[in-house]
Write a protein that holds these residues in place. Sequence first.
Motif, mmCIF file in Angstrom:
data_model
loop_
_atom_site.group_PDB
_atom_site.id
_atom_site.type_symbol
_atom_site.label_atom_id
_atom_site.label_comp_id
_atom_site.label_asym_id
_atom_site.label_seq_id
_atom_site.Cartn_x
_atom_site.Cartn_y
_atom_site.Cartn_z
ATOM 1 N N LEU A 121 41.180 102.794 -4.725
ATOM 2 C CA LEU A 121 42.605 102.859 -4.356
ATOM 3 C C LEU A 121 43.043 104.313 -4.137
ATOM 4 C CD1 LEU A 121 44.131 100.128 -6.704
ATOM 5 C CD2 LEU A 121 43.537 99.930 -4.280
ATOM 6 N N LYS A 122 42.507 105.210 -4.976
ATOM 7 C CA LYS A 122 42.847 106.633 -4.773
ATOM 8 C C LYS A 122 42.247 107.124 -3.466
ATOM 9 C CE LYS A 122 43.035 107.888 -9.599
ATOM 10 N NZ LYS A 122 42.080 108.103 -10.663
ATOM 11 N N ASP A 123 41.004 106.740 -3.227
ATOM 12 C CA ASP A 123 40.324 107.215 -2.010
ATOM 13 C C ASP A 123 40.986 106.714 -0.728
ATOM 14 O OD1 ASP A 123 38.512 108.454 -3.620
ATOM 15 O OD2 ASP A 123 36.889 107.000 -3.311
ATOM 16 N N THR A 124 41.667 105.581 -0.823
ATOM 17 C CA THR A 124 42.277 105.021 0.387
ATOM 18 C C THR A 124 43.806 105.199 0.386
ATOM 19 O OG1 THR A 124 42.310 102.828 -0.650
ATOM 20 C CG2 THR A 124 40.460 103.298 0.807
ATOM 21 N N ARG A 125 44.267 106.023 -0.534
ATOM 22 C CA ARG A 125 45.716 106.221 -0.637
ATOM 23 C C ARG A 125 46.303 106.797 0.662
ATOM 24 N NH1 ARG A 125 49.272 107.384 -4.718
ATOM 25 N NH2 ARG A 125 47.693 107.634 -6.324
ATOM 26 N N ASN A 126 45.530 107.720 1.252
ATOM 27 C CA ASN A 126 46.039 108.461 2.395
ATOM 28 C C ASN A 126 46.085 107.598 3.658
ATOM 29 O OD1 ASN A 126 46.980 110.711 3.526
ATOM 30 N ND2 ASN A 126 45.028 111.833 3.506
ATOM 31 N N ARG A 127 47.249 107.386 4.162
ATOM 32 C CA ARG A 127 47.414 106.671 5.433
ATOM 33 C C ARG A 127 48.766 107.071 5.999
ATOM 34 N NH1 ARG A 127 51.289 103.415 4.051
ATOM 35 N NH2 ARG A 127 51.300 102.300 2.073
ATOM 36 N N PRO A 128 48.924 106.952 7.323
ATOM 37 C CA PRO A 128 50.234 107.322 7.870
ATOM 38 C C PRO A 128 51.317 106.390 7.334
ATOM 39 C CG PRO A 128 48.637 106.810 9.615
ATOM 40 C CD PRO A 128 47.985 106.472 8.332
ATOM 41 N N GLU A 129 52.556 106.835 7.376
ATOM 42 C CA GLU A 129 53.642 106.053 6.802
ATOM 43 C C GLU A 129 53.764 104.671 7.448
ATOM 44 O OE1 GLU A 129 57.431 107.934 6.923
ATOM 45 O OE2 GLU A 129 58.196 106.686 5.285
ATOM 46 N N THR A 130 53.487 104.593 8.727
ATOM 47 C CA THR A 130 53.593 103.290 9.385
ATOM 48 C C THR A 130 52.271 102.518 9.318
ATOM 49 O OG1 THR A 130 53.064 104.349 11.489
ATOM 50 C CG2 THR A 130 55.399 103.978 10.999
ATOM 51 N N GLY A 131 51.243 103.130 8.794
ATOM 52 C CA GLY A 131 49.954 102.435 8.662
ATOM 53 C C GLY A 131 49.969 101.547 7.432
ATOM 54 N N GLN A 132 49.099 100.571 7.393
ATOM 55 C CA GLN A 132 49.087 99.668 6.249
ATOM 56 C C GLN A 132 47.671 99.146 5.981
ATOM 57 O OE1 GLN A 132 51.068 99.152 3.944
ATOM 58 N NE2 GLN A 132 51.775 97.065 3.670
ATOM 59 N N TRP A 133 47.319 99.080 4.717
ATOM 60 C CA TRP A 133 46.066 98.429 4.344
ATOM 61 C C TRP A 133 46.285 96.932 4.208
ATOM 62 C CZ3 TRP A 133 41.650 100.758 4.785
ATOM 63 C CH2 TRP A 133 41.561 102.146 4.630
ATOM 64 N N CYS A 134 45.311 96.165 4.596
ATOM 65 C CA CYS A 134 45.323 94.731 4.304
ATOM 66 C C CYS A 134 44.322 94.472 3.200
ATOM 67 C CB CYS A 134 44.906 93.927 5.542
ATOM 68 S SG CYS A 134 46.271 93.625 6.643
ATOM 69 N N HIS A 135 44.783 93.785 2.174
ATOM 70 C CA HIS A 135 43.877 93.439 1.068
ATOM 71 C C HIS A 135 43.533 91.964 1.130
ATOM 72 C CE1 HIS A 135 43.975 97.295 -0.938
ATOM 73 N NE2 HIS A 135 45.251 97.359 -0.618
ATOM 74 N N PHE A 136 42.349 91.649 0.673
ATOM 75 C CA PHE A 136 41.891 90.259 0.743
ATOM 76 C C PHE A 136 40.917 90.009 -0.396
ATOM 77 C CE2 PHE A 136 37.607 91.137 2.546
ATOM 78 C CZ PHE A 136 37.772 92.468 2.887
ATOM 79 N N LEU A 137 40.677 88.739 -0.675
ATOM 80 C CA LEU A 137 39.655 88.381 -1.657
ATOM 81 C C LEU A 137 38.424 87.930 -0.879
ATOM 82 C CD1 LEU A 137 41.931 86.555 -4.234
ATOM 83 C CD2 LEU A 137 40.725 88.706 -4.589
ATOM 84 N N ARG A 138 38.507 86.764 -0.286
ATOM 85 C CA ARG A 138 37.376 86.282 0.507
ATOM 86 C C ARG A 138 37.834 86.079 1.944
ATOM 87 N NH1 ARG A 138 33.884 86.544 1.255
ATOM 88 N NH2 ARG A 138 32.532 84.739 1.221
ATOM 89 N N ASN A 139 36.854 86.115 2.841
ATOM 90 C CA ASN A 139 37.157 85.789 4.231
ATOM 91 C C ASN A 139 36.061 84.864 4.759
ATOM 92 O OD1 ASN A 139 34.968 87.421 4.847
ATOM 93 N ND2 ASN A 139 36.229 89.167 5.419
ATOM 94 N N HIS A 140 35.937 84.749 6.061
ATOM 95 C CA HIS A 140 34.985 83.809 6.647
ATOM 96 C C HIS A 140 33.559 84.356 6.636
ATOM 97 C CE1 HIS A 140 36.004 86.739 9.597
ATOM 98 N NE2 HIS A 140 35.042 86.336 10.401
ATOM 99 N N ASP A 141 33.392 85.635 6.295
ATOM 100 C CA ASP A 141 32.059 86.239 6.250
ATOM 101 C C ASP A 141 31.554 86.266 4.814
ATOM 102 O OD1 ASP A 141 31.835 86.707 9.004
ATOM 103 O OD2 ASP A 141 32.961 88.593 8.855
#
Length: 553
Positions: A290-310
């Motif tokens: 979470l610290k390593d991915t903290r940096n993002r532009p203000e309008t950027g957004q991370w999507c979090h997920f548990l499982r997906n189709h892969d």
Amino acid sequence: MIRTLWYKNALIYCLSVDSFMDANGDGVGDFDGLARRLDYLHGLGVRALWLMPFQPSPRKDHGYDITDYYSVDPRYGTLGDFVEFTHGCKERGMRVLMDLVINHTSDQHPWFQASRSDPESPYRDWYIWSETKPKDAHKGMVFPGFQDATWDYDDEAKAWYFHRFFKFQPDLNYANPDVRAEIFRIIGFWIELGVSGFRMDAVPFIIAEDSPRAGEPELKYQMLRDFRAFAQWRNGECVMLAEANVPPKESLEYFGRDADRLHMMFNFPANRTHFYAHASGDASALKKALKDTRNRPETGQWCHFLRNHDELDLSNLTEEQMEATFAAFAPDPEMRLFDRGIRRRLAPMLRGDRRRVELANSVLMSLPGTPVIRYGDEIGMGDDLALPERESVRTAMQWDNAPNGGFTLNESSACPVIADGPYGYRHINVAEQRRDPDSLLNWTERLIRLRRETPEIGYGDFDIVRSPKDILALRYEWRGASVLIVHNFSDRPREITFGLDATGGTKRKLVDLLDGDHDDGDEAGRHTIVIEPYGYRWYRIGEMNDALERREA
Ligand code: NOJ
């Protein structure tokens, strides 16, 4: 930041039309069926749908092998049905994102057919050809064990073609401006039909420097900028969500340092470390991600997920972390895939333990970004390991206890349905869980509401509050409001003390958003809470009537 970026506080639900609901009784899920389930999804709190590929395809890779970008696979309906569906979403305030699979096409696509059969065809250069066998023909495979080369010889073309994925998925050549122009048309087409965003498949490969696609070095990022700009000119609310499983330090290149490339990215580093936290009881690696991915532009957004189709992709965990995660969740080799992943659904991985399933979902909803949930996880659906490869996690939605789980009225379903065992549709289905106020479905609905009522998470800044390694405590601040969310990954109860005086030294209350209780703290503003094994707490920091976000005047 004013509250105008819809994707910052939406709940995204991903599904594949073929496995969701069959309305016409032919055994295959379709758009009409999906349209009839929109009230269910809206009731759950879903505000955006991400659809896996639904265009015509031989479906040798579950639709990620497209033969016509401008149509709907006739098995799922017509373009007319698609528009009815997007209209139904719009009526309910739900957005539609669709997969944009443009790294490659199917080898059955007319472009590839023209490219391979005629060296003079304008399509020849739409793919990547070599007269001789490239030295690295057996390097860079994405599906080891199922794919033995990235270059294959085509008898018709009498040349070698490049394919990052399976042999039947030839890569498009982005150095060719006509290919780029075609992608604009595809984006524009679906926007006209009601789409508000695209989940862009395989982005790192589209722009890879080591790919045989020649091109000016800046071309790759310019292309991402151009796709975004074009999409937003056509529809201001349109977003691009990148599937880019890259190290955190590269992510800013995808968002764009000037916030001019892709709006959102899946947070793979948080995903794998989150599962490691469940496997080991140690959340340190997740905190670091979470610290390593903290940096993002203000309008950027991370999507979090548990499982997906892969498969659940564990690559980039340390060897020790990977072994621990495999040992906990995929002890049997048949549960593993491509030497790096686990082909199971969430609930069976957590042994159906309701406390742990709740913990995982509560963490998901509280991570800094936008949560994406996978169809069926809201009722705790299982997997079928007898099915090959990633098909194990792509079985039909379980609606009720009628034959085929209510997915189809046809006696034989084209999509496998889990009938037997504890995860069979007679035990796990929507109808039954709707009736039970304590079901996972109703709990998930409440959790989603809580997440939507906590916009600090999607819009705000976060701090990782210092705590023992088995505890994850996240604090968010936004427009003067603040929340604290605490998770216990251990199988033991834990007593933890937090000091909240960092926010100005005033004594603050912790208002429990789940049970309405509150904690006054001591004179020094410290709060001591006891949290049960695998427990979670959502608190708003403030006065008793601060259970909902308060807007600043
Ligand atoms: C990523 C998709 O998620 C996966 O399912 C697919 O096989 C590859 N891209 C190739 O398109």
